[in-house]
Design a protein around this motif. Structure first.
Motif, PDB file in Angstrom:
ATOM      1  N   PRO A  97      -6.116   6.241   5.357  1.00 28.12           N
ATOM      2  CA  PRO A  97      -6.916   6.800   6.453  1.00 28.12           C
ATOM      3  C   PRO A  97      -7.051   5.828   7.616  1.00 28.12           C
ATOM      4  O   PRO A  97      -6.752   4.635   7.484  1.00 28.12           O
ATOM      5  CB  PRO A  97      -8.273   7.061   5.796  1.00 28.12           C
ATOM      6  CG  PRO A  97      -8.334   6.089   4.655  1.00 28.12           C
ATOM      7  CD  PRO A  97      -6.930   5.956   4.162  1.00 28.12           C
ATOM      8  N   SER A  98      -7.521   6.328   8.749  1.00 28.68           N
ATOM      9  CA  SER A  98      -7.804   5.459   9.894  1.00 28.68           C
ATOM     10  C   SER A  98      -8.814   4.397   9.475  1.00 28.68           C
ATOM     11  O   SER A  98      -9.773   4.691   8.755  1.00 28.68           O
ATOM     12  CB  SER A  98      -8.364   6.285  11.056  1.00 28.68           C
ATOM     13  OG  SER A  98      -7.410   7.201  11.525  1.00 28.68           O
ATOM     14  N   GLY A  99      -8.573   3.170   9.927  1.00 24.11           N
ATOM     15  CA  GLY A  99      -9.467   2.074   9.574  1.00 24.11           C
ATOM     16  C   GLY A  99      -9.183   1.433   8.241  1.00 24.11           C
ATOM     17  O   GLY A  99      -9.926   0.557   7.794  1.00 24.11           O
ATOM     18  N   SER A 100      -8.085   1.833   7.593  1.00 24.99           N
ATOM     19  CA  SER A 100      -7.775   1.278   6.269  1.00 24.99           C
ATOM     20  C   SER A 100      -7.112  -0.092   6.340  1.00 24.99           C
ATOM     21  O   SER A 100      -7.007  -0.784   5.325  1.00 24.99           O
ATOM     22  CB  SER A 100      -6.878   2.240   5.489  1.00 24.99           C
ATOM     23  OG  SER A 100      -5.658   2.461   6.181  1.00 24.99           O
TER      24      SER A 100
ATOM     25  N   ARG B  88      -6.618   1.218   1.573  1.00 24.63           N
ATOM     26  CA  ARG B  88      -7.971   1.726   1.794  1.00 24.63           C
ATOM     27  C   ARG B  88      -8.917   0.528   1.851  1.00 24.63           C
ATOM     28  O   ARG B  88      -8.863  -0.354   0.989  1.00 24.63           O
ATOM     29  CB  ARG B  88      -8.403   2.678   0.685  1.00 24.63           C
ATOM     30  CG  ARG B  88      -9.783   3.307   0.905  1.00 24.63           C
ATOM     31  CD  ARG B  88     -10.100   4.333  -0.164  1.00 24.63           C
ATOM     32  NE  ARG B  88      -9.248   5.498  -0.067  1.00 24.63           N
ATOM     33  CZ  ARG B  88      -9.491   6.539   0.721  1.00 24.63           C
ATOM     34  NH1 ARG B  88     -10.567   6.553   1.487  1.00 24.63           N
ATOM     35  NH2 ARG B  88      -8.673   7.570   0.744  1.00 24.63           N
ATOM     36  N   ASP B  89      -9.739   0.496   2.883  1.00 25.10           N
ATOM     37  CA  ASP B  89     -10.712  -0.593   3.055  1.00 25.10           C
ATOM     38  C   ASP B  89     -10.057  -1.965   2.993  1.00 25.10           C
ATOM     39  O   ASP B  89     -10.606  -2.910   2.421  1.00 25.10           O
ATOM     40  CB  ASP B  89     -11.825  -0.483   2.003  1.00 25.10           C
ATOM     41  CG  ASP B  89     -12.608   0.817   2.111  1.00 25.10           C
ATOM     42  OD1 ASP B  89     -12.766   1.316   3.248  1.00 25.10           O
ATOM     43  OD2 ASP B  89     -13.032   1.342   1.068  1.00 25.10           O
ATOM     44  N   GLY B  90      -8.852  -2.061   3.577  1.00 22.74           N
ATOM     45  CA  GLY B  90      -8.186  -3.352   3.679  1.00 22.74           C
ATOM     46  C   GLY B  90      -7.419  -3.795   2.448  1.00 22.74           C
ATOM     47  O   GLY B  90      -6.790  -4.849   2.466  1.00 22.74           O
ATOM     48  N   ARG B  91      -7.442  -3.008   1.414  1.00 24.38           N
ATOM     49  CA  ARG B  91      -6.744  -3.364   0.182  1.00 24.38           C
ATOM     50  C   ARG B  91      -5.624  -2.379  -0.123  1.00 24.38           C
ATOM     51  O   ARG B  91      -5.679  -1.221   0.284  1.00 24.38           O
ATOM     52  CB  ARG B  91      -7.716  -3.365  -1.005  1.00 24.38           C
ATOM     53  CG  ARG B  91      -8.769  -4.466  -0.963  1.00 24.38           C
ATOM     54  CD  ARG B  91      -9.637  -4.410  -2.223  1.00 24.38           C
ATOM     55  NE  ARG B  91     -10.638  -5.456  -2.267  1.00 24.38           N
ATOM     56  CZ  ARG B  91     -10.426  -6.689  -2.715  1.00 24.38           C
ATOM     57  NH1 ARG B  91      -9.227  -7.018  -3.200  1.00 24.38           N
ATOM     58  NH2 ARG B  91     -11.398  -7.578  -2.730  1.00 24.38           N
ATOM     59  N   LEU B  92      -4.632  -2.840  -0.885  1.00 25.69           N
ATOM     60  CA  LEU B  92      -3.621  -1.935  -1.396  1.00 25.69           C
ATOM     61  C   LEU B  92      -4.212  -1.198  -2.589  1.00 25.69           C
ATOM     62  O   LEU B  92      -4.729  -1.825  -3.522  1.00 25.69           O
ATOM     63  CB  LEU B  92      -2.371  -2.705  -1.842  1.00 25.69           C
ATOM     64  CG  LEU B  92      -1.613  -3.501  -0.779  1.00 25.69           C
ATOM     65  CD1 LEU B  92      -0.328  -4.063  -1.377  1.00 25.69           C
ATOM     66  CD2 LEU B  92      -1.303  -2.670   0.436  1.00 25.69           C
ATOM     67  N   THR B  93      -4.123   0.126  -2.559  1.00 20.07           N
ATOM     68  CA  THR B  93      -4.647   0.910  -3.671  1.00 20.07           C
ATOM     69  C   THR B  93      -3.556   1.478  -4.562  1.00 20.07           C
ATOM     70  O   THR B  93      -3.798   1.787  -5.716  1.00 20.07           O
ATOM     71  CB  THR B  93      -5.525   2.073  -3.153  1.00 20.07           C
ATOM     72  OG1 THR B  93      -4.749   2.910  -2.297  1.00 20.07           O
ATOM     73  CG2 THR B  93      -6.717   1.522  -2.379  1.00 20.07           C
TER      74      THR B  93
END
Length: 236
Positions: A53-56, A227-232
């Motif tokens: 998403p945007s901001g990820s 997501r949130d700066g991490r690889l998921t």
């Protein structure tokens, strides 16, 4: 068939990220963590999609790989060169060696398509004819007959093709594309992705592309979700 100088990169680029971090200060509260301990290996010549998403953190990660932004920690190695340790002329030379395609085309409105492609090399001496290479690249992206056109006389898809030609002017081994179809309709989006993947196949260029489009991601060799700066997750 033998490739022209505009069609063949000098090297291929293996990309390795280890524990890469980047934060941005905020006026109130703790810093915004945009990239959080990301480790990733991208094979030379691979086409990899960064999704989420945007901001990820997708755009920030591309900016770190391309040295547009400096990381706060970790290491980034591209083609055997540790980017995080570069400074001065070496850093400038590395930035020029990477092709970058943005969502917004960033073409200079008063310059023709040909001159926009040449523009990144204007301050520098080269061992090749800049204009001749720019013409080759416009032909490569299907715009040989639009070299004299101003951006205002080009469609959105054509402007993005000019931007791709400009990104290739230094024969980059690594091409970074940040939402390259975000301002285009579905037909032009498909054509631009076709072109990027064709260039990857013909040149062996490593392609890393941030995209919201699951269909585009599915066409790449691998899809990496953030997501949130991490690889998921890492597909394939």
């Amino acid at each position: 068939m033998e490739r022209t100088s505009a069609e063949a990169p000098a090297t291929t680029a293996l990309v390795r990220l280890t524990d890469v971090r980047k934060s941005f200060p905020l006026p109130d509260g703790p810093p915004l963590v945009a990239v959080n301990d990301v480790s990733l290996s991208i094979a030379a010549g691979a086409a990899v999609a960064l999704t989420g998403p945007s901001g990820s953190g997708k755009s920030t990660l591309l900016h770190l790989i391309g040295a547009i932004e400096r990381s706060d920690g970790g290491t980034i190695d591209v083609g055997g060169q540790e980017v995080t340790g570069l400074s001065g002329r070496a850093l400038s030379a590395y930035r020029r060696s990477v092709g970058f395609v943005f969502q917004r085309f960033h073409l200079l409105p008063t310059l023709t398509a040909l001159d926009n492609v040449v523009a990144p090399l204007i301050p520098f001496r080269t061992d090749f004819d800049k204009v001749a290479r720019a013409r080759e690249l416009l032909a490569l992206v299907g715009l040989a007959d639009r070299a004299a056109a101003l951006p205002s006389r080009l469609s959105g898809g054509q402007q993005q093709r000019v931007a791709i030609a400009r990104a290739l002017i230094n024969q980059p081994a690594l091409l970074l594309a940040d939402e390259p179809t975000g301002n285009l309709d579905s037909q032009n989006s498909a054509a631009i992705v076709d072109l990027l993947l064709k260039l990857r196949d013909e040149q062996g260029t490593t392609l890393v592309m941030a995209t919201h489009d699951a269909g585009i991601a599915a066409r790449c060799d691998r899809a990496v979700q953030m997501r949130d700066g991490r690889l998921t997750s890492v597909d394939r």
